[in-house]
Write an enzyme that holds these catalytic residues in place. Structure first.
Site, short mmCIF file in Angstrom:
data_model
loop_
_atom_site.label_atom_id
_atom_site.label_comp_id
_atom_site.label_asym_id
_atom_site.label_seq_id
_atom_site.Cartn_x
_atom_site.Cartn_y
_atom_site.Cartn_z
N ASP A 122 -7.15 1.74 11.73
CA ASP A 122 -6.84 0.56 10.92
C ASP A 122 -5.55 -0.08 11.43
O ASP A 122 -4.86 0.50 12.27
CB ASP A 122 -6.70 0.96 9.44
CG ASP A 122 -7.06 -0.19 8.49
OD1 ASP A 122 -7.26 -1.32 8.96
OD2 ASP A 122 -7.13 0.05 7.27
N GLY A 179 -2.45 4.22 1.25
CA GLY A 179 -3.28 5.30 1.82
C GLY A 179 -4.65 5.38 1.16
O GLY A 179 -5.50 6.14 1.59
N GLY A 180 -4.86 4.55 0.13
CA GLY A 180 -6.12 4.60 -0.62
C GLY A 180 -7.35 4.41 0.27
O GLY A 180 -8.34 5.12 0.13
N ARG A 200 1.19 -10.42 6.17
CA ARG A 200 0.03 -10.36 5.26
C ARG A 200 -0.09 -11.57 4.35
O ARG A 200 -1.13 -11.83 3.80
CB ARG A 200 0.07 -9.05 4.47
CG ARG A 200 -0.38 -7.87 5.33
CD ARG A 200 -0.35 -6.57 4.60
NE ARG A 200 1.00 -6.07 4.41
CZ ARG A 200 1.30 -4.96 3.76
NH1 ARG A 200 0.35 -4.24 3.22
NH2 ARG A 200 2.56 -4.57 3.64
N GLY A 215 27.92 -7.75 3.41
CA GLY A 215 26.48 -7.65 3.67
C GLY A 215 25.99 -8.55 4.79
O GLY A 215 24.85 -8.43 5.23
N LYS A 228 -16.31 -2.15 2.71
CA LYS A 228 -15.24 -1.92 1.73
C LYS A 228 -15.05 -3.16 0.87
O LYS A 228 -15.07 -4.28 1.36
CB LYS A 228 -13.94 -1.60 2.49
CG LYS A 228 -12.70 -1.51 1.62
CD LYS A 228 -11.47 -1.11 2.45
CE LYS A 228 -10.33 -2.06 2.27
NZ LYS A 228 -9.13 -1.73 3.02
C1 R5P Z 1 -6.35 -4.47 4.82
O1 R5P Z 1 -6.70 -5.59 5.10
C2 R5P Z 1 -5.64 -3.65 5.84
O2 R5P Z 1 -6.30 -3.72 7.06
C3 R5P Z 1 -5.56 -2.18 5.43
O3 R5P Z 1 -6.88 -1.65 5.34
C4 R5P Z 1 -4.87 -2.03 4.11
O4 R5P Z 1 -3.62 -2.67 4.15
C5 R5P Z 1 -4.68 -0.55 3.77
O5 R5P Z 1 -4.08 -0.47 2.53
P1 R5P Z 1 -4.02 0.88 1.70
O6 R5P Z 1 -3.43 1.94 2.59
O7 R5P Z 1 -3.15 0.55 0.53
O8 R5P Z 1 -5.43 1.22 1.29
#
Ligand code: R5P
Length: 284
Positions: A214, A220-221, A94, A38, A188
């Site tokens: 974004d 994708g939520g 992140r 690995g 949001k």
């Molecule tokens: C959040 O701070 C990011 O800019 C994106 O909006 C987020 O990571 C999107 O996440 P999801 O696709 O799970 O809604």
């Protein structure tokens, strides 16, 4: 300037090979293998003083990081004096703060590790651009706006550009300004990692094409909720774009069903990575 591609750039290799001369750069061959246990093996086959190493850090993130470090060591060993790392998607970006006692600031750890070998760091659309301060050398957050605009410019008509939250407004504004279109953002609120609340935007979207921009799409939520609100408000076509398609299981299908088109850049190779960052990378 020499260029070396790690395996996190192999999906761009063909396009880079075709364009490298136009950008006055020379590609150096490299060998990357994985030993049976690995561990990674790398070898660079070329000489020079200044080099750009392209290595995106998508899954398997840790392997891509180790490879970037090994390439750095190999290039120093070969006598290269100035190393630039181009990391289109920087993993761990992140985790940029301690939320529970005992946690690391992961992005800082990654940047410090990269700085052991590299003098300069270029990242595309970093989650929190302020974290570039953790890199001791020159560090730049590169905008993918031009590439996004080139892809969408003929699809929007007199439409508008939206950010899915206030934090994403600057990105949407940059895209909108190049296109000469109006821009706005959603309010949001994240209730949990999988649940969000969004308020309708205060601009008129009726019969207009909308592009939502974004940095990351994960579950994708966010994009689905925004697209549903816009459709409910009478928007004509809803296009969504993000720099990094980190896509959780099934996210591409879910988002594609909810919108007229989904596109991301090739910072991460996915079936919808329709926007190439290669020219931006070769310009660095
Ligand atoms: C959040 O701070 C990011 O800019 C994106 O909006 C987020 O990571 C999107 O996440 P999801 O696709 O799970 O809604």
């Amino acid at each position: 300037m020499r260029i070396v591609l790690g395996s996190g750039a192999s999906h761009m290799a063909e396009e880079i090979k075709n364009k490298v001369e136009k950008f006055d750069k020379l590609l150096i061959e490299s060998e990357v293998k994985t030993f049976p246990d690995g561990e990674k093996y790398v070898r660079v086959l070329g000489d020079g003083k200044e080099v750009l190493v392209v290595q995106s850090m998508f899954r398997p993130q840790n392997e891509h990081l180790v490879e970037l470090l090994l390439l750095g060591d190999a290039l120093r060993e070969k006598g290269f004096k100035h190393l630039k790392a181009v990391v289109p998607y920087l993993a761990y970006s992140r985790q940029d703060r301690v939320t529970k006692e005992g946690e690391p600031i992961s992005v800082r750890a990654i940047m410090k590790a990269i700085s052991l070998y590299y003098d300069e760091l270029y990242v595309f659309d970093l989650h929190n651009p302020k974290t570039l301060e953790y890199f001791p050398g020159k560090a730049l957050n590169v905008s993918p706006a031009k590439a996004i605009v080139n892809y969408f410019k003929d699809k929007l008509g007199e439409g508008l550009v939206l950010a899915p939250d206030r934090g994403a407004l600057e990105r949407a504004k940059t895209v909108a300004n190049i296109l000469g279109l109006e821009f706005s953002y959603f309010e949001k609120k994240r209730i949990s990692p999988t649940e969000i609340q969004m308020r309708p935007v205060e601009v008129d979207v009726e019969e207009k094409n909308v592009l939502i921009v974004d940095d990351i799409i994960s579950t994708g939520g966010t994009m689905i909720k925004a697209a549903n609100i816009l459709k409910g408000m009478g928007a004509s076509k809803v296009f969504v774009v993000a720099t990094h398609g980190v896509f959780a299981e099934g996210a591409i299908e879910r988002v594609s069903k909810a919108v007229d088109e989904l596109a991301v850049t090739n910072s991460i190779p996915t079936p919808v990575s329709k926007i190439s960052l290669v020219e931006d990378i070769l310009s660095l």
